[in-house]
Scaffold this motif. Sequence first.
Motif, PDB file in Angstrom:
ATOM      1  N   ILE A   1       0.858  -1.073   0.107  1.00  6.90           N
ATOM      2  CA  ILE A   1       0.045   0.158  -0.001  1.00  6.90           C
ATOM      3  C   ILE A   1       0.907   1.141  -0.116  1.00  6.90           C
ATOM      4  CG2 ILE A   1      -1.914   1.324   1.135  1.00  6.90           C
ATOM      5  CD1 ILE A   1      -2.560  -1.520   2.594  1.00  6.90           C
ATOM      6  N   ILE A   2       0.531   2.114  -0.673  1.00  6.09           N
ATOM      7  CA  ILE A   2       0.963   3.479  -0.804  1.00  6.09           C
ATOM      8  C   ILE A   2       1.516   3.828   0.806  1.00  6.09           C
ATOM      9  CG2 ILE A   2       0.984   5.992  -1.515  1.00  6.09           C
ATOM     10  CD1 ILE A   2      -0.271   4.982  -4.074  1.00  6.09           C
ATOM     11  N   GLY A   3       2.859   4.401   0.950  1.00  7.47           N
ATOM     12  CA  GLY A   3       3.009   5.075   2.201  1.00  7.47           C
ATOM     13  C   GLY A   3       3.506   3.858   2.738  1.00  7.47           C
ATOM     14  N   TYR A   4       2.899   2.848   3.181  1.00  5.90           N
ATOM     15  CA  TYR A   4       3.561   1.695   4.073  1.00  5.90           C
ATOM     16  C   TYR A   4       4.876   1.092   3.266  1.00  5.90           C
ATOM     17  CZ  TYR A   4      -0.659   1.864   6.927  1.00  5.90           C
ATOM     18  OH  TYR A   4      -1.551   2.392   7.817  1.00  5.90           O
ATOM     19  N   LYS A   5       4.600   0.776   1.915  1.00  9.58           N
ATOM     20  CA  LYS A   5       5.711   0.575   1.200  1.00  9.58           C
ATOM     21  C   LYS A   5       6.852   1.309   1.132  1.00  9.58           C
ATOM     22  CE  LYS A   5       6.771  -0.125  -3.732  1.00  9.58           C
ATOM     23  NZ  LYS A   5       7.709   0.845  -4.080  1.00  9.58           N
ATOM     24  N   HIS A   6       6.708   2.602   1.065  1.00 10.03           N
ATOM     25  CA  HIS A   6       7.673   3.574   1.087  1.00 10.03           C
ATOM     26  C   HIS A   6       8.401   3.780   2.408  1.00 10.03           C
ATOM     27  CE1 HIS A   6       5.022   4.638  -2.191  1.00 10.03           C
ATOM     28  NE2 HIS A   6       6.137   4.944  -3.012  1.00 10.03           N
ATOM     29  N   VAL A   7       7.469   3.624   3.532  1.00  7.76           N
ATOM     30  CA  VAL A   7       8.108   3.659   4.797  1.00  7.76           C
ATOM     31  C   VAL A   7       8.939   2.489   5.134  1.00  7.76           C
ATOM     32  CG1 VAL A   7       7.709   3.855   7.399  1.00  7.76           C
ATOM     33  CG2 VAL A   7       6.426   5.222   5.654  1.00  7.76           C
ATOM     34  N   LEU A   8       8.546   1.235   4.691  1.00  9.38           N
ATOM     35  CA  LEU A   8       9.267   0.248   5.143  1.00  9.38           C
ATOM     36  C   LEU A   8      10.518   0.124   4.262  1.00  9.38           C
ATOM     37  CD1 LEU A   8       8.901  -2.294   6.791  1.00  9.38           C
ATOM     38  CD2 LEU A   8       7.883  -3.682   4.730  1.00  9.38           C
ATOM     39  N   GLU A   9      10.605   0.728   3.091  1.00  8.06           N
ATOM     40  CA  GLU A   9      11.935   0.777   2.162  1.00  8.06           C
ATOM     41  C   GLU A   9      12.649   1.817   2.946  1.00  8.06           C
ATOM     42  OE1 GLU A   9      10.470   1.972  -1.571  1.00  8.06           O
ATOM     43  OE2 GLU A   9      10.324   0.004  -2.404  1.00  8.06           O
ATOM     44  N   PHE A  10      12.108   3.176   3.585  1.00  7.94           N
ATOM     45  CA  PHE A  10      13.111   3.995   4.311  1.00  7.94           C
ATOM     46  C   PHE A  10      13.663   3.328   5.345  1.00  7.94           C
ATOM     47  CE2 PHE A  10      12.670   6.957   7.782  1.00  7.94           C
ATOM     48  CZ  PHE A  10      13.438   7.842   7.389  1.00  7.94           C
ATOM     49  N   LEU A  11      12.740   2.396   6.286  1.00  9.70           N
ATOM     50  CA  LEU A  11      13.391   1.922   7.594  1.00  9.70           C
ATOM     51  C   LEU A  11      14.586   0.845   7.292  1.00  9.70           C
ATOM     52  CD1 LEU A  11       9.892   1.205   9.380  1.00  9.70           C
ATOM     53  CD2 LEU A  11      11.706   3.155   9.772  1.00  9.70           C
ATOM     54  N   GLU A  12      14.350   0.229   5.933  1.00  8.97           N
ATOM     55  CA  GLU A  12      15.170  -0.873   5.709  1.00  8.97           C
ATOM     56  C   GLU A  12      16.770  -0.213   5.083  1.00  8.97           C
ATOM     57  OE1 GLU A  12      13.654  -3.728   3.153  1.00  8.97           O
ATOM     58  OE2 GLU A  12      12.332  -4.578   4.523  1.00  8.97           O
ATOM     59  N   ASN A  13      16.474   0.989   4.365  1.00 17.07           N
ATOM     60  CA  ASN A  13      17.602   1.548   3.845  1.00 17.07           C
ATOM     61  C   ASN A  13      18.065   2.754   4.534  1.00 17.07           C
ATOM     62  OD1 ASN A  13      17.207  -0.395   1.604  1.00 17.07           O
ATOM     63  ND2 ASN A  13      15.976   0.738   0.776  1.00 17.07           N
ATOM     64  N   SER A  14      17.597   3.521   5.510  1.00 18.23           N
ATOM     65  CA  SER A  14      17.805   4.545   6.143  1.00 18.23           C
ATOM     66  C   SER A  14      17.960   5.761   5.363  1.00 18.23           C
ATOM     67  CB  SER A  14      19.351   4.349   7.059  1.00 18.23           C
ATOM     68  OG  SER A  14      19.104   3.315   8.035  1.00 18.23           O
ATOM     69  N   GLY A  15      16.838   5.929   4.639  1.00 20.38           N
ATOM     70  CA  GLY A  15      16.772   7.028   3.677  1.00 20.38           C
ATOM     71  C   GLY A  15      16.605   8.540   4.331  1.00 20.38           C
ATOM     72  N   ASN A  16      16.499   9.489   3.404  1.00 20.22           N
ATOM     73  CA  ASN A  16      16.251  10.907   3.887  1.00 20.22           C
ATOM     74  C   ASN A  16      14.629  11.188   3.985  1.00 20.22           C
ATOM     75  OD1 ASN A  16      15.390  13.762   2.568  1.00 20.22           O
ATOM     76  ND2 ASN A  16      17.600  13.981   3.463  1.00 20.22           N
ATOM     77  N   PHE A  17      14.375  11.553   4.945  1.00 18.43           N
ATOM     78  CA  PHE A  17      12.900  11.940   5.684  1.00 18.43           C
ATOM     79  C   PHE A  17      12.200  12.584   4.491  1.00 18.43           C
ATOM     80  CE2 PHE A  17       9.592  14.410   7.561  1.00 18.43           C
ATOM     81  CZ  PHE A  17       8.626  13.300   7.884  1.00 18.43           C
ATOM     82  N   GLU A  18      12.820  13.770   4.029  1.00 20.28           N
ATOM     83  CA  GLU A  18      11.768  14.676   3.050  1.00 20.28           C
ATOM     84  C   GLU A  18      11.965  13.835   1.817  1.00 20.28           C
ATOM     85  OE1 GLU A  18       9.437  17.671   2.100  1.00 20.28           O
ATOM     86  OE2 GLU A  18      10.349  17.333   4.119  1.00 20.28           O
TER      87      GLU A  18
END
Length: 313
Positions: A244-261
Amino acid sequence: MKSRLPIICIMGCTCTGKTELAISLQKSFPIEIISVDSAMIYEELNIGTDKPSNEILNTVKHHLINIRKPNEDYNVGNFYKDTEFLIKDIHMRNKIPLLVGGSLMYFNSLYKGLSDLPDKNVTERELIDYLVSKYSLRDLHYCLKHIDLTSYNKINRNDSQRIQRAIEVYLTTGKPISSFFDNKKNFLDAYDVITIQMHSKERLFVHERIESRTREMFQKGLIEEVEFVSRKYNLTLKSKSMKIIGYKHVLEFLENSGNFEDLVNQCIFATRQLAKRQITWLKQFPSDIEVDIKNFDPNIIYRLVDSHCNLSK
């Protein structure tokens, strides 16, 4: 007295106030709401799905919300069967079913009918999982050329879910999945359906609402919600609920330690692309009234519903 019982359908792209209108109508008519949202079915996925608050859910009857754990499956076939039962049940209690949401694939199954496909087969799924691990997706897609040429030509070679399902149906029944599509059932034809489409002629207005809501979701704790449910249910990017949009992106962010903005902007962009697809798909549906969300009179909708249902409180 009308020979066919009424059903109200409110559809539209994301961020157009569909749920708010449904709740407003429920206050004036004997209505029960059926959610047409493939994300709100999941328990504990609240912020990223913009699910109505617990206070609203406890006071306004909603069906098909919080009916699955985030690690459980639910599909169009389940929705079709559940909705068919709920509509009959609601009518039996002299209430009006109001279907509201933006999952247009779900609405499509109701308006155009659903092929009577066989249920998923655990044994065959195990075989397909083995084939997926041993061969490439392109190899599996090529198999369809020999067992179901119609599906081979229609299904994109990168569409893993549809390729696997086509192979599963063939292994289970000995028939190509395309042979089931000509025998669609559609119970909606038996009812007096009122279709309300919500949109805005100003695309920028919807874009601004999408950005505002997305940023608000992060302020409410979307990242913390994804962290919690992914740990609790051992979810990965392959989990259906995490696509789902949002959940997918946040999970990728958590796994890769990306940029918040960057994360926020990715969610905004993905949601705007979703809205674009929804707007295109809406043109395929009938419409008794189109609501421009920037400037409309709710009384017009109330009069429309009242004239069709004749059941004002």
